[in-house]
Design an enzyme around this catalytic site. Structure first.
Site, short mmCIF file in Angstrom:
data_model
loop_
_atom_site.label_atom_id
_atom_site.label_comp_id
_atom_site.label_asym_id
_atom_site.label_seq_id
_atom_site.Cartn_x
_atom_site.Cartn_y
_atom_site.Cartn_z
N ARG A 132 -2.51 -39.50 -57.92
CA ARG A 132 -1.43 -39.05 -57.03
C ARG A 132 -1.41 -39.95 -55.81
O ARG A 132 -2.30 -40.77 -55.61
CB ARG A 132 -1.51 -37.55 -56.70
CG ARG A 132 -2.83 -36.88 -56.58
CD ARG A 132 -3.69 -37.28 -55.42
NE ARG A 132 -2.98 -37.34 -54.18
CZ ARG A 132 -3.30 -38.09 -53.15
NH1 ARG A 132 -4.35 -38.90 -53.22
NH2 ARG A 132 -2.62 -38.10 -52.04
N GLN A 138 -5.33 -31.88 -50.45
CA GLN A 138 -5.61 -33.32 -50.48
C GLN A 138 -6.46 -33.75 -49.29
O GLN A 138 -7.29 -34.65 -49.39
CB GLN A 138 -4.30 -34.12 -50.48
CG GLN A 138 -3.53 -34.14 -51.78
CD GLN A 138 -2.52 -33.03 -51.87
OE1 GLN A 138 -2.66 -31.97 -51.24
NE2 GLN A 138 -1.49 -33.23 -52.67
N ASP A 189 6.36 -40.84 -48.93
CA ASP A 189 6.73 -40.93 -50.35
C ASP A 189 8.09 -41.60 -50.52
O ASP A 189 8.41 -42.12 -51.59
CB ASP A 189 6.73 -39.55 -50.99
CG ASP A 189 5.29 -39.06 -51.12
OD1 ASP A 189 4.74 -38.56 -50.11
OD2 ASP A 189 4.70 -39.28 -52.19
N ASN A 212 7.46 -36.88 -46.92
CA ASN A 212 6.00 -36.95 -47.08
C ASN A 212 5.51 -35.54 -47.42
O ASN A 212 6.30 -34.59 -47.51
CB ASN A 212 5.34 -37.48 -45.80
CG ASN A 212 3.88 -37.83 -46.02
OD1 ASN A 212 3.53 -38.51 -46.99
ND2 ASN A 212 3.00 -37.36 -45.14
N LYS A 213 4.23 -35.41 -47.60
CA LYS A 213 3.63 -34.14 -48.01
C LYS A 213 4.12 -32.96 -47.16
O LYS A 213 4.23 -33.09 -45.93
CB LYS A 213 2.10 -34.29 -47.93
CG LYS A 213 1.29 -33.08 -48.30
CD LYS A 213 1.65 -32.48 -49.66
CE LYS A 213 1.54 -33.48 -50.78
NZ LYS A 213 2.17 -33.01 -52.04
O1 MRU Z 1 1.46 -34.82 -53.96
P1 MRU Z 1 0.74 -36.08 -53.56
O2 MRU Z 1 -0.73 -35.88 -53.35
O3 MRU Z 1 1.05 -37.22 -54.49
O4 MRU Z 1 1.37 -36.45 -52.14
C1 MRU Z 1 0.90 -37.60 -51.48
C2 MRU Z 1 1.53 -37.79 -50.15
O5 MRU Z 1 2.39 -37.06 -49.72
C3 MRU Z 1 1.09 -39.00 -49.39
O6 MRU Z 1 1.14 -38.76 -48.01
C4 MRU Z 1 2.07 -40.15 -49.72
O7 MRU Z 1 2.19 -40.30 -51.10
C5 MRU Z 1 1.62 -41.43 -49.15
S1 MRU Z 1 0.18 -42.03 -50.01
C6 MRU Z 1 -0.23 -43.54 -49.43
#
Ligand code: MRU
Length: 359
Positions: free
Chosen positions: A61, A209, A250, A260-261
């Protein structure tokens, strides 16, 4: 735009050791991120559908890492074609269903689509050596991502005044990229340069995470982050202990709006209220100039069970429903700086993003 300080000065043997993806020549090995931090196991994917499933199930991920995984997924799909397929054009049409299944694995991070577009472009121009060309491209995508992260680390750290505290959200480190990380790369570089004195990391509910991955990654480097509940972010900012919120992305839209998350948006609102600056760190593969604003981003929704259960056990009364969007959009007006490997964009807006894309 600022010029880049020297990124080669950092001790990468100390600050860049974790690798989430390993290409063996036969298989793609993925560090199973569902099992961290207490089990460090690699799972071998030998076909493209296994890679798509690994992306969907969060074995791998993080936006850049899922793009790299998908590129290797295309290489694995190519290996499944018979030797009689010698023309790149025929390969392109026979591989397309596998590419579409990889593309459908997760919707929000544009890096996935970006990496697949690169693989399609290779097929459109390759000759009889199309198999080797695909492999070279997957290698290049991973190599370029690592180089971008190291450069962004130097660029972003240079923005942070010595002695500062930072807060980060989710995991944006080696585990989410080819190595070193985006926002976490800035934090690594900032700690190494003596600019960052305090690192706070959110838990990042519901998948944790931050608690499971970021804290583990930083511990590998001898950096001791302080973990906070997601809901403690505003209180932390009010205390004056952090000067920057440093996050990944993202997808960054044509006007600078950034997905982003989930939980990034309220942290950015709180940061503006408390005079804490917001830095978004992402390679240019995360920039999506085809999406005008955050309103055009598909926000992934995952299993509500992530909220209803803890370690497999239900903790919420029976019959209660849950809604689980896993990304949110931070409007560009709340962002002080976007750091890519191509430079620093301050106070992003549509005009500045346009100039960035043209340059
Ligand atoms: O659901 P995930 O764990 O894939 O989400 C990840 C994020 O939101 C990160 O902040 C984003 O991908 C940047 S990673 C360098």
């Amino acid at each position: 735009m600022h010029t880049a300080p020297d990124a080669t000065a950092l001790d990468f043997d100390r600050y860049d050791r974790v690798r989430p993806l390993r290409w063996t020549g036969q298989a793609l090995e993925l560090l199973d991120q569902r099992r961290l931090p207490f089990a460090v196991d690699y799972l071998a994917c030998t076909d493209s559908d296994a890679v798509a499933a690994a992306i969907r199930d969060l074995i791998v991920r993080g936006a850049p890492a899922i793009g790299i995984a998908a590129a290797w997924g295309v290489v694995l799909a190519a290996r499944a074609l018979p030797a009689s397929v010698t023309q790149a054009a025929e390969a392109a049409s026979r591989l397309e269903p596998a590419l579409q299944r990889l593309d459908a694995a997760r919707p929000t991070a544009v890096n996935l689509r970006w990496a697949l577009a690169r693989m399609r472009r290779v097929l459109a121009t390759a000759g009889a050596d199309w198999r080797a060309a695909l492999e070279r491209e997957a290698e290049a995508i991973a190599r370029e991502d690592l180089a971008a992260n190291r450069r962004m680390g130097a660029l972003g750290a240079a923005l942070i005044a010595p002695g500062s505290g930072v807060l980060t959200h989710c995991n944006t480190g080696s585990l989410a990229t080819a190595g070193f990380g985006t926002a976490l790369g800035v934090i690594r570089a900032g700690v190494a340069a003596g600019r960052i004195a305090r690192v706070f990391a959110t838990e990042t509910r519901p998948w944790n995470q931050g608690a499971r991955l970021t804290a583990w990654e930083l511990a590998q480097d001898g950096i001791a982050p302080t973990l906070i509940a997601d809901s403690a972010g505003a209180h932390l900012m009010r205390s004056g202990r952090v000067q920057w919120l440093v996050v990944g992305a993202d997808r960054i839209c044509a006007n600078g709006d950034t997905a982003n998350k989930i939980g990034t948006y309220p942290l950015a609102i709180a940061a503006r209220h408390h005079g804490v600056k917001v830095m978004v760190v992402a390679p240019s593969s995360t920039v999506d100039m085809a999406t005008a604003s955050g309103d055009g981003i598909e926000i992934e929704e995952r299993d509500p069970g992530e909220l209803l259960r803890f370690r497999g056990e239900r903790v919420v009364a029976d019959g209660v429903q849950a809604w689980n969007p896993v990304f949110d959009v931070t409007p560009h007006a709340l962002i002080d700086a976007i750091v890519t490997e191509r430079g620093v964009l301050e106070r992003p807006d549509a005009a500045r993003m346009q100039a960035f894309a043209a340059g």
